[in-house]
Design an enzyme around this catalytic site. Sequence first.
Site, short mmCIF file in Angstrom:
data_model
loop_
_atom_site.label_atom_id
_atom_site.label_comp_id
_atom_site.label_asym_id
_atom_site.label_seq_id
_atom_site.Cartn_x
_atom_site.Cartn_y
_atom_site.Cartn_z
N ARG A 134 82.25 94.12 22.47
CA ARG A 134 81.44 95.33 22.69
C ARG A 134 82.38 96.52 22.90
O ARG A 134 82.15 97.40 23.72
CB ARG A 134 80.53 95.17 23.92
CG ARG A 134 79.75 93.87 23.98
CD ARG A 134 78.79 93.67 22.83
NE ARG A 134 78.03 92.43 22.95
CZ ARG A 134 78.40 91.27 22.42
NH1 ARG A 134 79.54 91.19 21.72
NH2 ARG A 134 77.67 90.19 22.58
N ARG A 163 80.81 86.76 29.32
CA ARG A 163 79.54 86.11 28.96
C ARG A 163 79.13 86.41 27.53
O ARG A 163 78.64 85.53 26.82
CB ARG A 163 78.44 86.54 29.93
CG ARG A 163 78.32 88.06 30.06
CD ARG A 163 76.97 88.48 30.62
NE ARG A 163 76.79 88.19 32.02
CZ ARG A 163 76.50 89.11 32.94
NH1 ARG A 163 76.45 90.38 32.59
NH2 ARG A 163 76.26 88.78 34.18
N ASP A 183 71.98 92.48 34.72
CA ASP A 183 72.79 93.16 35.72
C ASP A 183 71.98 94.16 36.56
O ASP A 183 72.50 94.73 37.51
CB ASP A 183 73.94 93.90 35.04
CG ASP A 183 74.93 92.94 34.40
OD1 ASP A 183 74.97 91.77 34.83
OD2 ASP A 183 75.63 93.35 33.47
#
Length: 807
Positions: free
Chosen positions: A347, A363, A487
Amino acid sequence: MKYGYFDDENKEYVITRPDTPQSWSNYLGSTEYGAVITNNAGGYGFYRSGARGRFMRLRFNAVPMDQPGRYFYIRDCDSGDFWSASWQPVGKPLDDYKSECRHGTAYTKITSEYSCIRSETTYYVPLGQLFEYWRLKLTNTGNRSRRLRVFSYCEFSNQWNTEQDQVNLQYSLFIAKAAKENNMLRYAIHDNLFRQNPDGEEGVEFMHEWMTLVGSPLTGYDTSRESFIGLYGTYQAPEAVKNGSCTNSSAYGDNMCGTVQTDITLEPGESKEIMVLLGIGDAHVVGDGIVAEYGSFSRADLELRKLKESWHAKLECFSAETPDEDINHTVSLWGLYNCLITFAWSRAASLVYNGERDGLGFRDSVQDILGVSAAIPDEAEERLVRMLSGQVADGGAISVIRKEHNPGHEPSPQPEEFRSDDCEWFFNAVPCFVAETGKFDFYTRIVPYADHGSATVYEHLKQALLFNLNRMGKDGLPCGLLADWNDCLKLGYKGESLFVAFQLRLGLTTYHDISLRLGKKEESGWALAEREKLDAALQKHCWDGKWFIWAIAEDGTVYGTKTMEEGQIYFNTQVWAVMSGAATQHQARAALQSVKEKLATPYGLMLCAPPFVLAPRSIMSSVVFNPGVKENAGIFNHTQGWGVIAETMLGDGDLAYEYCKASLPAAYNDRAEIRQSEPYVQGQTTYSVYSPRAGNCRTSWLSGAATWSYYSITQYLLGIRPLYDGMLVDPCIPHSWKSFTVVRRWRGKELSIKVENPSGVCKGVEQLTLNGEKLAGAVIPADRLYSKNEIIAVMGKNALPVPQERV
């Protein structure tokens, strides 16, 4: 509205209108030398890191969102009219300017026609190299002679560390310098503060760039941005182009640009070609040698062929012909290509990701392995080992694995920094890799922990389970710690995450199976005993009558219940209850019916509903997002494949297909104005029906949505799923599909699979033949495969036995 089409034969997406609703992008190069390029030639370049190695500049969150880029300006020397070889940045009226962009596998070709001049520009990075080609071919389609002047343009960063380049201007505006030497532009940064490359090493390639022209004499240049653009100029109309000539400027401080100028005369029907070569490294040490070896049109042709062949070979691991062309485009090319790019860059670098995630998010990167194990098994294994080495000895993980990661010597995160879901993703990725490759001995491979010590992969998995089992809440469920996958939910450190509880249950089941196969019966028994205790807690505390709750906070507050006005139902816990095997048949059907009634939209499945408006930010930080966006009742595309998998596990191929198509990018190709993002790749989030812009999609390319979409379609909807000992054929399709075919490359063998559905069922194979021989079950044994194999599966109501599900 339609802006382009899929050209599957050439493995390209063709954009026929340049005024796309967003900038539609592609990737060039590799994780060494990478680049983003759009349909209007916007974008930037980076070396190893989008944050610490960005040598070519982009201005993020600008209008348009992709400038500057890699441009050619073309000026008519007689009329003074000028345009760009891509529609932008000059932006001539589309009544007069025609454009076509072909995004391919690590290359982009833009063809334009204006004022009887046809231009064809091809951009690519040769395999394994630290430079790029910009190839421009000009053709005079008119009936008179034309005198043209061509200018290249890109903007080099003053400092490759993007924060220093974009924020610390009192420093970065005074360190750059560039000049012409012979036929080459040489760029250097007079910098002693940040000389190290993204790996923390000195390197001759770092903080230097070079650019040169091939195929036509250099008649001018500029290396100073201000001299070329002008102090009050724009990319649309640079002063040098308006005035007709470069100033031959040498940058010394301020800002640098890459502009070479050449003159071309074309008779009617005549074509001429030029090339710009641009790379990193010292112009003398690196640049001269590259130009000598690669600076010919024949070599450039060869490199493009090699590039295509390399990428196309990776894509041959899976192809399908189904009644749905959108699915065919996805599984045969763009879905896997999206997975490969996401695997490469995690990312870290896109038109939205601006270096804030520099490295491999733990993750995310573990999950990314699911999408690429078939295409690049060696790279997948290397990445999996790297991620295993990001696990610390007590079973938790470092949240971001950086280039300089040093296993065995990394500091362990503080207790309050651990996330509860990180290492549970190994129970998806590791069995997937082993089933794909047949390397069962991978479980006995020794891999170091991040902080100290080492263990077998099997023992790493045990530690992942113990990490959560040693951090259980008062109701017998895993603590959410700093965060579970979501999150935005702040449960308190000892609040309990039902999502992680389902992950843990899947992990215990998977560990039990691996233990039996390794002959470790005591470990198998231990896993089943722990699962039994967890099941009791799940049934006692987590069923709310029609769906499973969301989570339990540290103070005992239960989230995701029918009594709540906001966030009443949470998508993840419904589908993972099914995927983990925790739900009873009644609960599974009721939970998925609640998903259909409360979370399904025409554009995908919402993460939760209703949205949060009044919830305190200290507990539900997703309230900071507008309702219907991202984690606040938006359609989080990462999760869409889970909905597909869950429905296939219950046998509802019609609904699985409906959910798949709702979020499938290709399904929006003819109505691109709704989705807006590229119709050939996934995006992170889609606006839901709780927003006034339902269906708009944002943050394209780098998303877990790529992996889970591709994985769910190929292995669950089409049902071609590798197991340790064979290939399972277990489709779950719309009842209206009469047949489909798949060609699958697996463990060096080719499997040509034809699935027939004469009875119009959604699930169940009642007859399976391998090379003309009937099999007793739905699994094709690996040891009975030839180099090429013909498989016929006939679906029906009397289904053959299927092994226990592996998610």
